[in-house]
Enzyme design. Structure first.
Site, PDB file in Angstrom:
ATOM      1  N   ARG A  48       0.851  -1.213   0.000  1.00 54.10           N
ATOM      2  CA  ARG A  48       0.000   0.000   0.000  1.00 54.10           C
ATOM      3  C   ARG A  48       0.873   1.245   0.000  1.00 54.10           C
ATOM      4  O   ARG A  48       0.600   2.222  -0.684  1.00 54.10           O
ATOM      5  CB  ARG A  48      -0.969   0.002   1.194  1.00 54.10           C
TER       6      ARG A  48
ATOM      7  N   TYR B  51     -17.159  16.139 -14.909  1.00 49.72           N
ATOM      8  CA  TYR B  51     -17.548  14.727 -14.961  1.00 49.72           C
ATOM      9  C   TYR B  51     -18.554  14.422 -13.832  1.00 49.72           C
ATOM     10  O   TYR B  51     -18.375  14.896 -12.694  1.00 49.72           O
ATOM     11  CB  TYR B  51     -16.290  13.853 -14.844  1.00 49.72           C
TER      12      TYR B  51
ATOM     13  N   ASP C 140      -8.283  18.230 -14.204  1.00 47.47           N
ATOM     14  CA  ASP C 140      -8.563  16.901 -14.745  1.00 47.47           C
ATOM     15  C   ASP C 140      -8.139  16.906 -16.214  1.00 47.47           C
ATOM     16  O   ASP C 140      -8.762  17.554 -17.055  1.00 47.47           O
ATOM     17  CB  ASP C 140     -10.062  16.596 -14.589  1.00 47.47           C
TER      18      ASP C 140
ATOM     19  N   LYS D  76      -8.946   5.718 -19.426  1.00 49.33           N
ATOM     20  CA  LYS D  76      -9.288   6.198 -20.764  1.00 49.33           C
ATOM     21  C   LYS D  76      -8.080   6.078 -21.711  1.00 49.33           C
ATOM     22  O   LYS D  76      -7.587   4.989 -21.906  1.00 49.33           O
ATOM     23  CB  LYS D  76      -9.833   7.619 -20.650  1.00 49.33           C
TER      24      LYS D  76
HETATM   25  C1  LIG Z   1     -13.078  13.518 -17.315  1.00 50.94           C
HETATM   26  C2  LIG Z   1     -13.212  12.359 -16.363  1.00 50.94           C
HETATM   27  N1  LIG Z   1     -12.662  12.448 -15.139  1.00 50.94           N
HETATM   28  C3  LIG Z   1     -12.748  11.437 -14.243  1.00 50.94           C
HETATM   29  C4  LIG Z   1     -13.433  10.280 -14.544  1.00 50.94           C
HETATM   30  C5  LIG Z   1     -13.520   9.190 -13.514  1.00 50.94           C
HETATM   31  O1  LIG Z   1     -12.618   8.174 -13.805  1.00 50.94           O
HETATM   32  P1  LIG Z   1     -12.818   6.632 -13.401  1.00 50.94           P
HETATM   33  O2  LIG Z   1     -14.038   6.150 -14.107  1.00 50.94           O
HETATM   34  O3  LIG Z   1     -11.551   6.002 -13.858  1.00 50.94           O
HETATM   35  O4  LIG Z   1     -13.008   6.600 -11.921  1.00 50.94           O
HETATM   36  C6  LIG Z   1     -14.013  10.137 -15.802  1.00 50.94           C
HETATM   37  C7  LIG Z   1     -14.742   8.897 -16.145  1.00 50.94           C
HETATM   38  O5  LIG Z   1     -15.489   8.837 -17.091  1.00 50.94           O
HETATM   39  C8  LIG Z   1     -13.896  11.202 -16.736  1.00 50.94           C
HETATM   40  O6  LIG Z   1     -14.446  11.112 -17.966  1.00 50.94           O
END
Ligand SMILES: Cc1ncc(COP(=O)(O)O)c(C=O)c1O
Length: 395
Positions: free
Chosen positions: A53, A105, A177, A202
């Site tokens: 961890r 998101y 992000d 992604k």
């Molecule tokens: C722009 C963005 N940020 C964060 C996330 C969250 O990521 P995760 O699904 O890997 O937890 C997503 C998921 O679709 C996203 O599109």
């Protein structure tokens, strides 16, 4: 470090090993260290690892890779993108406030609106495409400005340097992000951002096979604080998934370049189709954030959204299209079509969604590696069917 000045495309491949191959065998890939704990050399001398961890050699290689690619000093790998985002937000304390882009998101929205308030952390949403609106939302107790650019799902663009300047003037941090761009196309730390966050589920991994998140800091002290949260909260990425992600990152340059080229062609095609009301893609000069995006990022990327007249035509399109998968997520080798209203942004109440321009006819298209002529032909036949539905309903 090599003494040859590498491009980022080359670093995608070299960063995880950096010439430091596994010593016993010379394996070209980072080994998967499936070990929760590590034997200590002696009673009072400890090796670099004690418990996975707190640190694992495979995860370490990934964390060093993302730190290097983003131009930071510390990288952190988490069990998901939302684990990275929520762990970073745990740097806040009761009584603090954050300003968040209103185009965000859905999972980030849920954490900020439903979890953080229970810990006394307040928020205000603002239109980050207009820095004056962000400024109006800043309060004396604001500690973080949370940026997503291009944002999900309307691809809204934030002027990163303007928001960073505002944050610095008000003594707050900026989190960004960077999921849609990846470090290959946008390097927020170079523009003064404090923490870069990724859903590595992604483009970074690229094969729709793992869920993972990453965070990167440049400032050593901030990095230590985030490292402390990572270990204390414990939402770490396992060794196996860390390995998969390292492998995914190696092919990202080729993947992203082809997908982006195709996305531009698809955006041009959709933009000229009579049934399509609006195409949202920062590679179109008609996009309101086109100039700012071109200044701060290298490419418009491989995700676009477009608006059909209503839910019925969107449904007919989705039911007729054959190549893309209809699914939550983006950034895979396969094209992924999604309906933000009931998928990525379902966590946002209808009224709020509509205020954010997430209309019932909005579809998001993450362009994969299929031949672009096939994708356009597929869209063409699906739009023809959707047009007939529209005529029948007489909208
Ligand atoms: C722009 C963005 N940020 C964060 C996330 C969250 O990521 P995760 O699904 O890997 O937890 C997503 C998921 O679709 C996203 O599109």
């Amino acid at each position: 470090m090599s003494n040859v000045k590498e491009s980022l495309e080359t670093s995608l491949i070299t960063a995880s090993t950096r010439g430091n191959y596994e010593q016993k065998t010379g394996a070209v890939n980072v080994p998967i260290y499936l070990s929760s704990t590590f034997h200590q050399e002696s009673f009072d001398s400890f090796g670099p690892y004690d418990y996975s961890r707190s640190g694992n050699p495979t995860r370490d290689a990934l964390e060093k890779t993302i730190a290097e690619l983003e131009g930071g000093t510390r990288g952190f790998a988490f069990a998901s993108g939302i684990a990275a985002i929520s762990s970073a937000l745990m740097l806040l304390s009761s009584g603090d406030h954050l300003v968040v882009t209103e185009e965000v998101y859905g999972g980030t929205y849920r954490f900020i609106t439903e979890v953080l308030p229970r810990f006394g952390i307040d928020h205000t949403f603002a239109d980050f495409t207009n820095v004056e609106e962000v400024e109006k939302a800043v309060r004396p107790n604001t500690k973080v400005l949370f940026i997503e650019t291009p944002a999900n799902p309307r691809l809204g663009i934030t002027d990163i340097e303007a928001v960073v300047a505002l944050a610095k003037a008000n003594n707050c941090l900026t989190f960004l992000d960077n999921t849609f761009m990846t470090p290959l196309y946008q390097r927020p730390l170079d523009l003064g951002v404090d923490i870069v966050l990724h859903s590595a589920t992604k483009f970074l991994s690229g094969h729709s096979d793992i869920i993972a998140g990453l965070a990167v800091t440049k400032d050593e002290e901030l990095g230590s604080r985030l490292g402390f949260i990572q270990n204390s909260f414990g939402a770490i990425l396992g060794a196996q998934d860390s390995f998969s992600l390292i492998q995914g990152i190696k092919t990202m340059g080729a993947r992203l370049s082809q997908s982006t080229e195709s996305a531009q062609k698809l955006a041009n095609y959709l933009n000229n189709h009579p049934l399509v009301e609006e195409v949202l893609y920062p590679g179109l000069s008609t996009h309101p954030g086109y100039d700012i995006h071109a200044r701060q990022a290298k490419s418009p990327g491989a995700v676009l959204s477009f608006c059909l007249p209503d839910r019925e035509t969107a449904k007919a399109f989705v039911e007729s299209i054959q190549i893309p998968v209809f699914a939550v997520s983006l950034g895979g080798v396969e094209s992924i079509l999604s309906y933000p209203t009931t998928m990525s942004h379902a966590a946002i109440p209808k009224e709020e969604r509509e205020k954010r321009g997430i209309k019932d006819g909005l579809l998001r298209f993450s362009v994969g590696l299929e031949h672009i002529d096939d994708l356009i032909a597929d869209c063409d036949q699906a739009l023809l069917i959707a047009s007939k539905i529209k005529q029948k309903v007489g909208i």
